[in-house]
Design an enzyme around this catalytic site. Structure first.
Site, PDB file in Angstrom:
ATOM      1  N   ASP A  10      -5.325  -3.522  -2.995  1.00 16.87           N
ATOM      2  CA  ASP A  10      -4.424  -3.241  -1.947  1.00 16.87           C
ATOM      3  C   ASP A  10      -3.950  -4.761  -1.213  1.00 16.87           C
ATOM      4  OD1 ASP A  10      -3.275  -2.381   0.444  1.00 16.87           O
ATOM      5  OD2 ASP A  10      -4.474  -0.441   0.655  1.00 16.87           O
TER       6      ASP A  10
ATOM      7  N   SER B  42       0.716  -1.084   0.069  1.00 19.40           N
ATOM      8  CA  SER B  42      -0.011   0.071   0.053  1.00 19.40           C
ATOM      9  C   SER B  42       0.897   1.302   0.050  1.00 19.40           C
ATOM     10  CB  SER B  42      -1.107  -0.244   1.096  1.00 19.40           C
ATOM     11  OG  SER B  42      -1.868   0.962   1.194  1.00 19.40           O
TER      12      SER B  42
END
Length: 369
Positions: free
Chosen positions: A233, A60
């Site tokens: 993600d 991320s």
């Protein structure tokens, strides 16, 4: 403050020095601001340059940080850019990324109405013991409509026309949104010995695409398509993914984890209570992953936010209005924590495979400062 482990790693770094790695976790816009402060403090205390790490794994916002460091940008340059000061030399010179606007703001666009990945939900039901609950839940939330285009353009600008950074060891973690497989994106010449994760290592993808995929929060941003697969993600699998470094047999790994919490406070609002519960889950998973790395002979230091940091962050890690305050707080608290780290208690494994002292690491998160 150096950690100690029962067995030392077998990999040698450049010039025969002890090998070491960085694991950079997820945490949204404010997690990135906190990470800048923590990395600055780590360089000051350790005397190391984070760009010299033999392996850098990012998830991320940590994927964005891994791209910066891998491209040769310094932590000092990243800090200057976060603080609005001009960067005149290096990969970040002239970088146009606006932290307060280009991430999309503090709230997501209205998502779709149907589950983002029914296939992931179905697969998750069949593999309940193998998939993290967060991975299954990510398939249930409606598909996000936010765009990661600006972050991809920013990473592209760092690379000077290349598809990946020149150096080896830079890896980015995302979740295959249809199969539920954790996927490690690596450079074309990188050979991550990922053991059981090897079949989910992808080489040949462009780093800007991999970073966009790793940052695509389910329900907030649209999944990123790379080849025939959709990705979201990597934090949907794990906010840290520390266990991926176990097979590298490094001497030491430093984990910078914005969502880990070793310093619980007394939350006052419902949003804060939910946030602390989520962080407790992230922390428990991180500790299990640390144990996997440690069992491979790697000493581990984990740097996480303090109670003061959590107060600065607030309940919404995507709120850009708190960014400067979070960075300034992290600089102060991380320096104090690294100067006097606390021991970190790891979960006791079902069957002991190392001496008892292998269960103890050094924690730079400052659980009791």
């Amino acid at each position: 403050m150096s950690p100690r482990s029962a067995r030392r790693g077998r990999t040698r770094g450049r010039g025969g020095r002890p090998s070491w790695g960085l694991v950079l976790g997820g945490g949204g816009v404010l997690g990135g601001a906190w990470m800048v402060g923590a990395l600055t403090a780590y360089e000051e205390v350790s005397g190391r340059d984070c760009r010299d790490a033999d392996v850098i794994i990012g998830t991320s916002v940590g994927a964005f940080a891994a791209a910066l460091l891998g491209a040769g940008a310094s932590v000092a340059d990243w800090r200057a850019h976060q603080e609005g000061r001009a960067v005149r030399h290096g990969p970040m010179a002239g970088l146009s990324w606006d932290y307060d606007v280009d991430s999309g703001g503090a709230t997501p666009p209205t998502p779709g109405r149907r589950p983002g990945s029914p296939g992931l939900v179905t697969s998750g039901v069949r593999r309940l013991r193998r998939l993290p609950p967060t991975a299954v839940l990510s398939g249930l939330v409606p598909e996000g409509r936010g765009s990661m285009t600006r972050i991809g353009e920013t990473v592209d600008g760092l690379l000077g026309g290349r598809d990946w950074v020149r150096r080896r060891g830079v890896r980015v973690v995302a979740l295959d949104y249809d199969s539920g497989h954790r996927t490690v994106f690596a450079g074309p010449t990188d050979q991550p010995d990922a053991d059981r994760h090897r079949r989910h290592t992808v080489r040949g993808a462009r780093l800007p695409d991999a970073v966009m995929a790793s940052c695509a929060i389910p329900g907030w941003y649209a999944p990123v398509r790379i080849g025939d697969h959709r990705y979201v993600d990597g934090g949907a699998w794990s906010s840290t993914n520390v266990d991926l470094v176990a097979a590298d047999h490094l001497d030491e790994v430093v984990v910078v984890a914005p969502m880990v919490c070793f310093a619980p406070d007394r939350p006052r609002s419902f949003a804060q209570i939910v946030d602390r519960q989520w962080r407790a889950s992230v922390t428990a998973r991180c500790l299990r992953e640390v144990q996997a790395a440690h069992a491979a002979g790697t000493a581990v230091t984990v740097i996480g936010p303090s109670a003061e940091d959590l107060e600065a962050v607030g309940p919404n890690v995507m709120d850009p209005n708190r960014r400067r305050r979070v960075l300034e707080t992290s600089l102060r608290t991380s320096r104090a924590a690294l100067a006097d780290p606390e021991p970190l208690e790891l979960p006791v494994p079902p069957a002991p495979s190392a001496p008892a002292d292998a269960r103890h690491q050094r924690d730079a998160a400052g659980a009791r400062r």
